[in-house]
Design a protein around this motif. Structure first.
Motif, mmCIF file in Angstrom:
data_model
loop_
_atom_site.group_PDB
_atom_site.id
_atom_site.type_symbol
_atom_site.label_atom_id
_atom_site.label_comp_id
_atom_site.label_asym_id
_atom_site.label_seq_id
_atom_site.Cartn_x
_atom_site.Cartn_y
_atom_site.Cartn_z
ATOM 1 N N LEU A 19 -16.046 3.631 12.310
ATOM 2 C CA LEU A 19 -15.643 4.178 13.584
ATOM 3 C C LEU A 19 -14.293 3.969 13.876
ATOM 4 O O LEU A 19 -13.639 5.058 14.416
ATOM 5 N N GLU A 20 -13.680 2.811 13.893
ATOM 6 C CA GLU A 20 -12.422 2.678 14.294
ATOM 7 C C GLU A 20 -11.602 3.578 13.178
ATOM 8 O O GLU A 20 -10.401 4.225 13.601
ATOM 9 N N LYS A 21 -11.863 3.592 11.823
ATOM 10 C CA LYS A 21 -11.045 4.188 10.860
ATOM 11 C C LYS A 21 -10.997 5.628 11.148
ATOM 12 O O LYS A 21 -10.081 6.266 11.041
ATOM 13 N N LEU A 22 -12.348 6.199 11.485
ATOM 14 C CA LEU A 22 -12.577 7.632 11.715
ATOM 15 C C LEU A 22 -11.571 8.289 12.847
ATOM 16 O O LEU A 22 -10.746 8.808 12.731
ATOM 17 N N TYR A 23 -11.800 7.195 13.935
ATOM 18 C CA TYR A 23 -11.086 7.902 15.064
ATOM 19 C C TYR A 23 -9.698 7.716 15.124
ATOM 20 O O TYR A 23 -8.954 8.483 15.481
ATOM 21 N N TYR A 26 -7.759 10.640 14.188
ATOM 22 C CA TYR A 26 -7.517 11.490 15.132
ATOM 23 C C TYR A 26 -6.719 11.033 16.198
ATOM 24 O O TYR A 26 -6.515 11.732 17.015
ATOM 25 N N GLY A 27 -6.088 9.886 15.906
ATOM 26 C CA GLY A 27 -5.131 9.211 17.052
ATOM 27 C C GLY A 27 -5.867 8.843 18.173
ATOM 28 O O GLY A 27 -5.288 8.658 19.318
ATOM 29 N N LEU A 28 -7.027 8.383 18.238
ATOM 30 C CA LEU A 28 -8.167 7.901 19.090
ATOM 31 C C LEU A 28 -8.525 6.467 19.163
ATOM 32 O O LEU A 28 -8.585 6.054 17.709
ATOM 33 N N SER A 29 -8.657 5.751 20.117
ATOM 34 C CA SER A 29 -9.042 4.570 19.994
ATOM 35 C C SER A 29 -11.057 4.772 20.324
ATOM 36 O O SER A 29 -11.318 6.080 20.801
ATOM 37 N N ILE A 30 -11.648 3.844 19.885
ATOM 38 C CA ILE A 30 -13.140 4.249 20.415
ATOM 39 C C ILE A 30 -13.434 4.586 21.716
ATOM 40 O O ILE A 30 -14.027 5.356 22.247
ATOM 41 N N THR A 31 -12.819 3.663 22.668
ATOM 42 C CA THR A 31 -12.867 3.997 24.190
ATOM 43 C C THR A 31 -12.433 5.391 24.482
ATOM 44 O O THR A 31 -13.040 5.882 25.273
ATOM 45 N N GLU A 32 -11.343 5.843 23.991
ATOM 46 C CA GLU A 32 -10.900 7.213 24.265
ATOM 47 C C GLU A 32 -11.897 8.052 23.924
ATOM 48 O O GLU A 32 -12.020 9.029 24.446
ATOM 49 N N LEU A 38 -17.821 11.805 27.036
ATOM 50 C CA LEU A 38 -18.366 11.776 28.237
ATOM 51 C C LEU A 38 -18.054 12.781 29.203
ATOM 52 O O LEU A 38 -18.731 13.543 30.119
ATOM 53 N N HIS A 39 -16.811 12.931 29.375
ATOM 54 C CA HIS A 39 -16.329 14.021 30.295
ATOM 55 C C HIS A 39 -16.447 15.331 29.873
ATOM 56 O O HIS A 39 -16.975 16.113 30.604
ATOM 57 N N VAL A 40 -16.676 15.701 28.542
ATOM 58 C CA VAL A 40 -16.697 16.929 28.065
ATOM 59 C C VAL A 40 -18.517 17.067 28.337
ATOM 60 O O VAL A 40 -18.951 18.261 28.728
ATOM 61 N N PHE A 41 -19.230 16.277 28.005
ATOM 62 C CA PHE A 41 -20.596 16.363 28.104
ATOM 63 C C PHE A 41 -21.221 16.847 30.018
ATOM 64 O O PHE A 41 -21.756 17.343 30.025
ATOM 65 N N LEU A 42 -20.170 16.059 30.648
ATOM 66 C CA LEU A 42 -20.400 16.255 32.131
ATOM 67 C C LEU A 42 -19.888 17.441 32.585
ATOM 68 O O LEU A 42 -20.670 18.402 33.079
#
Length: 92
Positions: A19-23, A26-32, A38-42
């Motif tokens: 997951l860390e490699k994948l994200y 995209y320039g993202l951490s897993i937390t981001e 979650l924001h988009v889901f909401l």
């Protein structure tokens, strides 16, 4: 700034590395990534998006990196005076 809350999950360490490699691609951490999800889901009220990462073999990925570098002017593109010259270069 708003307060934050921690969410703890347990996942397999090899899965976490994948997951860390994948994200990171995209320039993202897993937390981001989780926060975006979650924001988009909401906002949408349903699963927010489908993310597909095409998997290519090493040779194809190398060729794609080279093509991007050429397109971005980082390395010069090869030039040929004829199709025969190009074919000979490929076959060497």
């Amino acid at each position: 700034m708003s307060k934050t809350t921690n969410i703890n999950i347990q996942i397999d360490s090899e899965f976490m590395s994948e997951l860390e490699k994948l994200y990171s691609q995209y320039g993202l951490s897993i937390t981001e990534a989780i926060n975006i999800f979650l924001h988009v889901f909401l906002i949408e009220g349903c699963l927010p998006f489908e993310v597909i990462q095409k998997r290519y073999n090493t040779e194809t990925e190398s060729a794609m990196r080279e093509a991007r570098a050429i397109a971005n002017g980082l390395i010069p593109a090869k030039k040929y005076s004829s199709a025969a010259e190009m074919i000979n270069d490929i076959l060497e």
